[in-house]
Structure formats: C-alpha cells, structure tokens
Design a protein around this motif. Sequence first.
Motif, PDB file in Angstrom:
ATOM      1  N   ALA A 138      28.212  15.969 -49.900  1.00 26.13           N
ATOM      2  CA  ALA A 138      27.528  15.485 -48.700  1.00 26.13           C
ATOM      3  C   ALA A 138      26.130  16.087 -48.598  1.00 26.13           C
ATOM      4  O   ALA A 138      25.170  15.395 -48.216  1.00 26.13           O
ATOM      5  CB  ALA A 138      28.342  15.812 -47.453  1.00 26.13           C
ATOM      6  N   ALA A 139      26.010  17.377 -48.931  1.00 29.56           N
ATOM      7  CA  ALA A 139      24.696  18.012 -48.915  1.00 29.56           C
ATOM      8  C   ALA A 139      23.762  17.353 -49.924  1.00 29.56           C
ATOM      9  O   ALA A 139      22.587  17.091 -49.632  1.00 29.56           O
ATOM     10  CB  ALA A 139      24.832  19.508 -49.208  1.00 29.56           C
ATOM     11  N   GLU A 140      24.288  17.062 -51.095  1.00 27.92           N
ATOM     12  CA  GLU A 140      23.478  16.400 -52.118  1.00 27.92           C
ATOM     13  C   GLU A 140      23.091  14.991 -51.679  1.00 27.92           C
ATOM     14  O   GLU A 140      21.965  14.539 -51.940  1.00 27.92           O
ATOM     15  CB  GLU A 140      24.242  16.352 -53.439  1.00 27.92           C
ATOM     16  CG  GLU A 140      24.389  17.696 -54.130  1.00 27.92           C
ATOM     17  CD  GLU A 140      23.101  18.141 -54.817  1.00 27.92           C
ATOM     18  OE1 GLU A 140      22.069  17.436 -54.676  1.00 27.92           O
ATOM     19  OE2 GLU A 140      23.124  19.188 -55.480  1.00 27.92           O
ATOM     20  N   TRP A 141      24.005  14.295 -51.023  1.00 25.06           N
ATOM     21  CA  TRP A 141      23.692  12.954 -50.508  1.00 25.06           C
ATOM     22  C   TRP A 141      22.516  13.033 -49.551  1.00 25.06           C
ATOM     23  O   TRP A 141      21.569  12.227 -49.629  1.00 25.06           O
ATOM     24  CB  TRP A 141      24.903  12.354 -49.812  1.00 25.06           C
ATOM     25  CG  TRP A 141      24.676  10.956 -49.305  1.00 25.06           C
ATOM     26  CD1 TRP A 141      25.007   9.795 -49.947  1.00 25.06           C
ATOM     27  CD2 TRP A 141      24.070  10.567 -48.065  1.00 25.06           C
ATOM     28  NE1 TRP A 141      24.631   8.706 -49.183  1.00 25.06           N
ATOM     29  CE2 TRP A 141      24.050   9.144 -48.022  1.00 25.06           C
ATOM     30  CE3 TRP A 141      23.533  11.266 -46.986  1.00 25.06           C
ATOM     31  CZ2 TRP A 141      23.520   8.432 -46.943  1.00 25.06           C
ATOM     32  CZ3 TRP A 141      22.983  10.561 -45.917  1.00 25.06           C
ATOM     33  CH2 TRP A 141      22.997   9.157 -45.896  1.00 25.06           C
ATOM     34  N   ALA A 142      22.563  14.003 -48.634  1.00 23.17           N
ATOM     35  CA  ALA A 142      21.473  14.152 -47.664  1.00 23.17           C
ATOM     36  C   ALA A 142      20.168  14.529 -48.358  1.00 23.17           C
ATOM     37  O   ALA A 142      19.100  13.996 -48.027  1.00 23.17           O
ATOM     38  CB  ALA A 142      21.855  15.194 -46.623  1.00 23.17           C
ATOM     39  N   ARG A 143      20.245  15.452 -49.316  1.00 25.03           N
ATOM     40  CA  ARG A 143      19.030  15.865 -50.029  1.00 25.03           C
ATOM     41  C   ARG A 143      18.415  14.680 -50.766  1.00 25.03           C
ATOM     42  O   ARG A 143      17.198  14.444 -50.693  1.00 25.03           O
ATOM     43  CB  ARG A 143      19.353  16.983 -51.018  1.00 25.03           C
ATOM     44  CG  ARG A 143      18.105  17.550 -51.729  1.00 25.03           C
ATOM     45  CD  ARG A 143      18.478  18.360 -52.949  1.00 25.03           C
ATOM     46  NE  ARG A 143      19.130  17.542 -53.979  1.00 25.03           N
ATOM     47  CZ  ARG A 143      18.479  16.704 -54.792  1.00 25.03           C
ATOM     48  NH1 ARG A 143      17.163  16.549 -54.687  1.00 25.03           N
ATOM     49  NH2 ARG A 143      19.145  16.004 -55.687  1.00 25.03           N
ATOM     50  N   GLU A 144      19.243  13.917 -51.461  1.00 26.49           N
ATOM     51  CA  GLU A 144      18.731  12.780 -52.219  1.00 26.49           C
ATOM     52  C   GLU A 144      18.175  11.703 -51.286  1.00 26.49           C
ATOM     53  O   GLU A 144      17.154  11.063 -51.599  1.00 26.49           O
ATOM     54  CB  GLU A 144      19.839  12.203 -53.092  1.00 26.49           C
ATOM     55  CG  GLU A 144      20.261  13.126 -54.233  1.00 26.49           C
ATOM     56  CD  GLU A 144      21.505  12.643 -54.961  1.00 26.49           C
ATOM     57  OE1 GLU A 144      21.982  11.524 -54.628  1.00 26.49           O
ATOM     58  OE2 GLU A 144      22.007  13.381 -55.827  1.00 26.49           O
TER      59      GLU A 144
END
Length: 458
Positions: A41-47
């Motif tokens: 989820a953190a990576e989704w937000a970062r991307e």
Amino acid sequence: MEKILHAVDTALPASLERLFAFLRIPSISAQPAHAGDCRKAAEWARETLAGMGFEARLSETRGHPGVIAHNFSAGPDAPHVLFYGHYDVQPADPLELWNSDPFDPQLVEGPRGPRIVARGAVDDKGQVVSFLEAVRAHLAVNGKLPVRLTVLLEGEEENGSPSLAELLTNERDNLRADFVLVADTNMWNFETPAITASLRGLAAIDVRLHGPSRDLHSGLFGGIALNPIFALTHILGQLKDDQGRIQLPGFYDNIAPVSAAQEAAWAGLGFDVNAFLGDVGLHQPAGEADQIPLAQLWARPTAELNGIYGGYQGDGSKTVIPAHATAKLTFRLVAGQDPVKVLDAFERFVTDRLPKDARAEFTRGGAAPGYSLDPNAPFLKAAQAALQAEYGIQPALIGSGASIPVVEAFKTILGLDTLLAGFGLDDDCIHSPNEKFELACFHRGTRAHARLLAAFAG
C-alpha cells in the motif's frame, strides 16, 4: 476554479478506479501477516504520487514505512501545506457480518445514492484518494499547484501509531510547513461540512489506597479497622460538587469560557441531547449544570472514574475488610490545562484527605494537553470560505471530546497547528463490518479539497 471543478467531475470514474485499486490491498497494520500488504500500500501511494509529478519516497521506521512526497511547483513564496493521512486499515473481522468481501470494493445503492463499501473506504483510503484527486485536477488544468504541498502518509495509525514520533523526528526538516491538513474526520451531517477546531486532551492515573497489612475478618476487625474501599470512595465522592464542577484546586484556571457567539453557533446545529443520551439509555446531562450540552461534550474538562475495585470479587460472600482498594481515573482536558499539573492536583487532593493509617500509591498513565485552533487563523478562515462555496452553507465549527494523538504529535514535534476537515458521516461504520463512504461525500469532498487548495493560496 470552474475548470478545476469540471476536471474533478469528469474524472470521477477514473478516480473510483484508482480508489478501488488502493482498497483492494489488505493493509492491516495490526496483523504481522499483512506486513507485506502494508508495504504494498505504501508503494502504491508512492508510485501514485510520483506519477503525479511529486518527489516521492518511503521513509523507513521500526514498523511500517511512511510515505513522504513534495510538490513545490507553486514557487518558493506560496503557502506550504502538509497533508496527513494513513494507508493502513483496521482488521475486517468479523468477516461473516460483511455483505461482500471487505477487500473487494463494491458500489452499492443506499438511501443517499451509491456508496463505496470496503474496509478503508472512508477510514482513511477514500479520504486520502479524495484529496489526491483534487490535487490531480489542479495539475491537469494548470500544470502546477496553488500551494507548496507536502504529503505524509502513515502506515500504523490504526495500530496506535507506535512509530509516528520516530517518523516525525527523523523527517522534521522535510516536514516543515505552515500548517497540517487532515481529512480523517466527519461532516456534521450529509448536507453540512464540519471543521473540528478543538480536541480534548487526556490525563490518566490509578490510585491505590492501602489500609491494613492484610485482608481482615470483618467480624473480628469490623468497626475498629480502617476499610480502604470506604476511605477511597469517600474521597472520590468529593471530586465533584452537586453542580458537576470538579473540585481540584486550580482545575479551571486558564480555561477560556465558551463565548456567546460559539454557544449560539452550536445551538444552531440542531443537536438533540435527548436522542443522543437516549441511544445509551440515559436522559439527563450530567456535566456542569451551567454549561450547554455541546459545551459539556466539546469545550469543558471532565473527571471520570473508569474503574474501581477492591476486596473479594468472586461468587458468594467472603467477609473481609480488604487490605487495599484501587480506582482508575481519566481527566479529559481542554486548551489551557497542563496535564501534569492536573495530576499533581489530584494526588494532593487525595493525600490531603487520607484518614489516619491510610497511604496512597499513584501510577500515572498517558498525558496529552487539549488543543484548540485560533479562530482567527488565516488558514481556518480560508477553509470556512472554501467549504461554504462548495456546500452553500457555513461549515460547522465543532469540537471533539476525544483525543487525536497525531494532532498532539504535530504540535509538540513539528510545532504545527492542524486543520481537521473530513467528509465522512457518523453512520459510515468505521472499524465495523460494511464500512462505507457515500459516493456523494467522496465526490463533493474532492471538489471541496480542490477549493481548499485554492483558498489556502490566498
């Protein structure tokens, strides 16, 4: 502004697709088995933020990572807003009470039109995406934002934010801003937006009153030996007078009274105290007799006994005079009160009233001050105007009787005030099965966020 709002409206189907992709990630921070999902989820937000032109990265902690992103396209002289949200969600249990898979978001018809149903729909993924879609609309129309913007997304809010202080301390220099905007709260009702302008703090303490060196036979010692339960309840019974005022010396010092204008504004909200209390089987407000109900809930401090025990607790009878008695108390505090001074005053209050042969032992718990926004803060005035422009009604300036620890952390660690303006509703079933976010609230919340960003620019 109209072009930006049009961009929000026409992008609604795509906005929902992005939200649903976020909601499908079971980022349950409390369960170690979902640690990988939290990072996903953190990576989704970062991307997502990087794809919108932000400088975006993860900030590692001992727990789940934070997401930090910057867009300074507005230029060095523009106001600087720090937006906070969280990407983690509550466990979905009990699963059998859901009408659909909690991590397979659905658009379901409801009494107010379509609603988004999923874990995290409103708390807080839906509100985060609502803000990001407003940002996307500004960028699509103007190629830049009206303010300098930093986005901070936390991954442990639903688990008590154990790494938040570490995250804020480590990133203090990267989180400098003029104020914090949080969209993790509710509207007053479906038609009326709300800004939470005050929060009560908290001071917790246990008191154990010791008497005899051991439990005593109530026949052999009754009438001559000190009973700690009687002694403790006698002292605690003096903590409030018959008008509901707390009797600790200095307790009300430095508290600003509720203004006549604020009382009038709250009276206009149509709060039904009989219905509010009736839902929990009560009828009569029990706070300070000279305060209106919403002031009792939001603007005045409290002293509450949360638990009291001593002596025999089992079935049947055991004729003892117990060796000690214990009570657990919390004080809900408002702006102007010092939690440490309040606990000091309580300890003196008890100690000064101890009978001979008794001694008191105190154990302090959490302590956080109350919080109140300056009613003349420029960003608050801007937010009121922006929300009124969207909803056609003056937003309700409300308080919260509870505490929001992240607001205290922003104040103590970053030195920043927080504007709490969210678009959820009381019936959204947060933390419960069938959590939902009304599509109208998501959509109008996005439009409101677009207006807020413009209004903050001045």
